[in-house]
Design a protein around this motif. Structure first.
Motif, PDB file in Angstrom:
ATOM      1  N   UNK A  34      33.915  36.499  52.438  1.00 56.60           N
ATOM      2  CA  UNK A  34      34.410  37.865  52.277  1.00 56.60           C
ATOM      3  C   UNK A  34      35.711  37.844  51.480  1.00 56.60           C
ATOM      4  N   UNK A  35      35.702  38.508  50.328  1.00 50.87           N
ATOM      5  CA  UNK A  35      36.887  38.591  49.476  1.00 50.87           C
ATOM      6  C   UNK A  35      37.277  40.046  49.287  1.00 50.87           C
ATOM      7  N   UNK A  36      38.574  40.305  49.247  1.00 50.56           N
ATOM      8  CA  UNK A  36      39.037  41.638  48.901  1.00 50.56           C
ATOM      9  C   UNK A  36      38.720  41.895  47.425  1.00 50.56           C
ATOM     10  N   UNK A  37      38.711  43.154  46.983  1.00 52.22           N
ATOM     11  CA  UNK A  37      38.450  43.427  45.559  1.00 52.22           C
ATOM     12  C   UNK A  37      39.382  42.668  44.617  1.00 52.22           C
ATOM     13  N   UNK A  38      40.660  42.557  44.996  1.00 50.83           N
ATOM     14  CA  UNK A  38      41.607  41.835  44.141  1.00 50.83           C
ATOM     15  C   UNK A  38      41.299  40.350  44.113  1.00 50.83           C
ATOM     16  N   UNK A  39      40.997  39.775  45.265  1.00 49.84           N
ATOM     17  CA  UNK A  39      40.640  38.359  45.317  1.00 49.84           C
ATOM     18  C   UNK A  39      39.387  38.086  44.485  1.00 49.84           C
ATOM     19  N   UNK A  40      38.412  38.987  44.574  1.00 51.29           N
ATOM     20  CA  UNK A  40      37.180  38.813  43.819  1.00 51.29           C
ATOM     21  C   UNK A  40      37.434  38.892  42.318  1.00 51.29           C
ATOM     22  N   UNK A  41      38.216  39.862  41.896  1.00 46.05           N
ATOM     23  CA  UNK A  41      38.479  39.990  40.454  1.00 46.05           C
ATOM     24  C   UNK A  41      39.260  38.787  39.942  1.00 46.05           C
ATOM     25  N   UNK A  42      40.202  38.287  40.750  1.00 46.10           N
ATOM     26  CA  UNK A  42      40.948  37.093  40.341  1.00 46.10           C
ATOM     27  C   UNK A  42      40.010  35.902  40.226  1.00 46.10           C
ATOM     28  N   UNK A  43      39.102  35.746  41.182  1.00 42.62           N
ATOM     29  CA  UNK A  43      38.142  34.648  41.122  1.00 42.62           C
ATOM     30  C   UNK A  43      37.250  34.766  39.896  1.00 42.62           C
ATOM     31  N   UNK A  44      36.778  35.969  39.590  1.00 43.94           N
ATOM     32  CA  UNK A  44      35.930  36.162  38.415  1.00 43.94           C
ATOM     33  C   UNK A  44      36.685  35.832  37.128  1.00 43.94           C
ATOM     34  N   UNK A  45      37.988  36.146  37.104  1.00 41.82           N
ATOM     35  CA  UNK A  45      38.799  35.823  35.930  1.00 41.82           C
ATOM     36  C   UNK A  45      38.916  34.307  35.772  1.00 41.82           C
ATOM     37  N   UNK A  46      39.135  33.598  36.880  1.00 42.47           N
ATOM     38  CA  UNK A  46      39.190  32.137  36.819  1.00 42.47           C
ATOM     39  C   UNK A  46      37.840  31.558  36.397  1.00 42.47           C
ATOM     40  N   UNK A  47      36.755  32.080  37.001  1.00 43.12           N
ATOM     41  CA  UNK A  47      35.418  31.531  36.731  1.00 43.12           C
ATOM     42  C   UNK A  47      34.990  31.768  35.295  1.00 43.12           C
ATOM     43  N   UNK A  48      35.535  32.804  34.651  1.00 43.96           N
ATOM     44  CA  UNK A  48      35.212  33.070  33.253  1.00 43.96           C
ATOM     45  C   UNK A  48      35.928  32.109  32.313  1.00 43.96           C
ATOM     46  N   UNK A  49      36.944  31.392  32.835  1.00 42.56           N
ATOM     47  CA  UNK A  49      37.718  30.468  31.998  1.00 42.56           C
ATOM     48  C   UNK A  49      37.903  29.130  32.727  1.00 42.56           C
ATOM     49  N   UNK A  50      36.818  28.456  33.100  1.00 37.78           N
ATOM     50  CA  UNK A  50      36.966  27.185  33.822  1.00 37.78           C
ATOM     51  C   UNK A  50      37.666  26.140  32.967  1.00 37.78           C
ATOM     52  N   UNK A  51      38.598  25.433  33.574  1.00 36.92           N
ATOM     53  CA  UNK A  51      39.311  24.380  32.871  1.00 36.92           C
ATOM     54  C   UNK A  51      40.416  24.870  31.965  1.00 36.92           C
ATOM     55  N   UNK A  52      40.625  26.182  31.882  1.00 36.64           N
ATOM     56  CA  UNK A  52      41.645  26.758  31.009  1.00 36.64           C
ATOM     57  C   UNK A  52      42.843  27.187  31.854  1.00 36.64           C
ATOM     58  N   UNK A  53      44.047  26.843  31.414  1.00 37.09           N
ATOM     59  CA  UNK A  53      45.254  27.250  32.126  1.00 37.09           C
ATOM     60  C   UNK A  53      45.520  28.728  31.838  1.00 37.09           C
ATOM     61  N   UNK A  54      45.594  29.527  32.886  1.00 37.52           N
ATOM     62  CA  UNK A  54      45.880  30.951  32.764  1.00 37.52           C
ATOM     63  C   UNK A  54      47.295  31.211  33.272  1.00 37.52           C
ATOM     64  N   UNK A  55      48.118  31.777  32.412  1.00 34.43           N
ATOM     65  CA  UNK A  55      49.501  32.054  32.789  1.00 34.43           C
ATOM     66  C   UNK A  55      49.566  33.251  33.729  1.00 34.43           C
ATOM     67  N   UNK A  56      50.632  33.292  34.517  1.00 35.45           N
ATOM     68  CA  UNK A  56      50.771  34.362  35.505  1.00 35.45           C
ATOM     69  C   UNK A  56      50.806  35.740  34.854  1.00 35.45           C
TER      70      UNK A  56
END
Length: 233
Positions: A164-186
């Protein structure tokens, strides 16, 4: 939408202002009353003041998170760092510091509702009903080891068990999953996940990453010191 604010003047002014933007509002003056309203009715979003009599906003947020993933926006009169961190750790999605302009408050609300896929139509006055869910397009199933992300159904599984993820947690996870292995700045994550068009507080990113790590496994998201975060392949 539920607003829990003990200051009568602020409670009335926020309620009237948000109703003008088309939101159906309920309000409570203390945390225990707010908790009762939350349990009795379905709300699309909660706005919780930190300093509340009886049960404070942080305690109320924790109680809400025991049974619901509804978006939560915290309000702090002081902008105190400890208040902010405690609210985000309790499960809040975002926060604003009072006094806050109505336009800023509405922007944060709309951002949270978009993450929950309940975005109102833009503009003043009558809007699309907040509870009307837009049609979602079919998505792909992403697999990273024991982590499975159904991007169409917006479901997440670890070793076959739903998470169970909150909407924000889910969107953050989707953002990470769309860029695996890529460093994303804050600041990039603040822009793309929290919809900040200006420099926001990076603590919201750090605390949300911590919550994701607790739910998905601590080694899933790597901290790259001085830059940001990387989702491990």
């Amino acid at each position: 939408m539920l607003l829990v604010e003990d200051d009568e003047l602020m409670r009335r002014s926020f309620t009237v202002a948000l109703e003008r933007y088309g939101y159906a509002m309920k309000a409570a003056a203390d945390g225990l009353t707010g908790l009762e309203l939350f349990r009795d009715e379905d709300f699309d979003l909660l706005i919780l003041d930190v300093m509340l009599p009886g049960l404070d906003g942080i305690g109320l947020c924790r109680r809400v998170r025991e049974s619901s993933l509804v978006p939560v926006l915290m309000m702090s009169a002081r902008g105190d760092g400890l208040d902010v961190v405690a609210g985000l750790e309790a499960g809040a999605d975002d926060y604003v510091v009072k006094p806050v302009e109505t336009s800023v408050l509405v922007a944060r609300i709309r951002s949270l509702l978009r993450r929950a896929a309940y975005a109102p139509a833009p503009g003043l006055g009558a809007e699309q009903p907040v509870g009307e869910e837009p049609t979602r397009s079919e998505g792909a199933t992403l697999v990273f080891g024991d982590l499975t992300i159904d991007t169409g159904g917006l479901e997440v599984f670890v070793s076959g068990s739903p998470v169970a993820l909150t909407p924000t947690e889910l969107k953050l996870l989707l953002e990470f999953a769309a860029h695996p292995g890529v460093v994303l700045e804050r600041h990039t994550l603040l822009r793309d996940v929290w919809d900040y068009g200006w420099d926001g507080d990076s603590r919201v990113v750090d605390l949300c990453v911590q919550r994701l790590r607790r739910k998905l496994g601590r080694d899933r998201i790597e901290t790259v010191r001085g830059f940001g975060y990387k989702f491990r392949r």
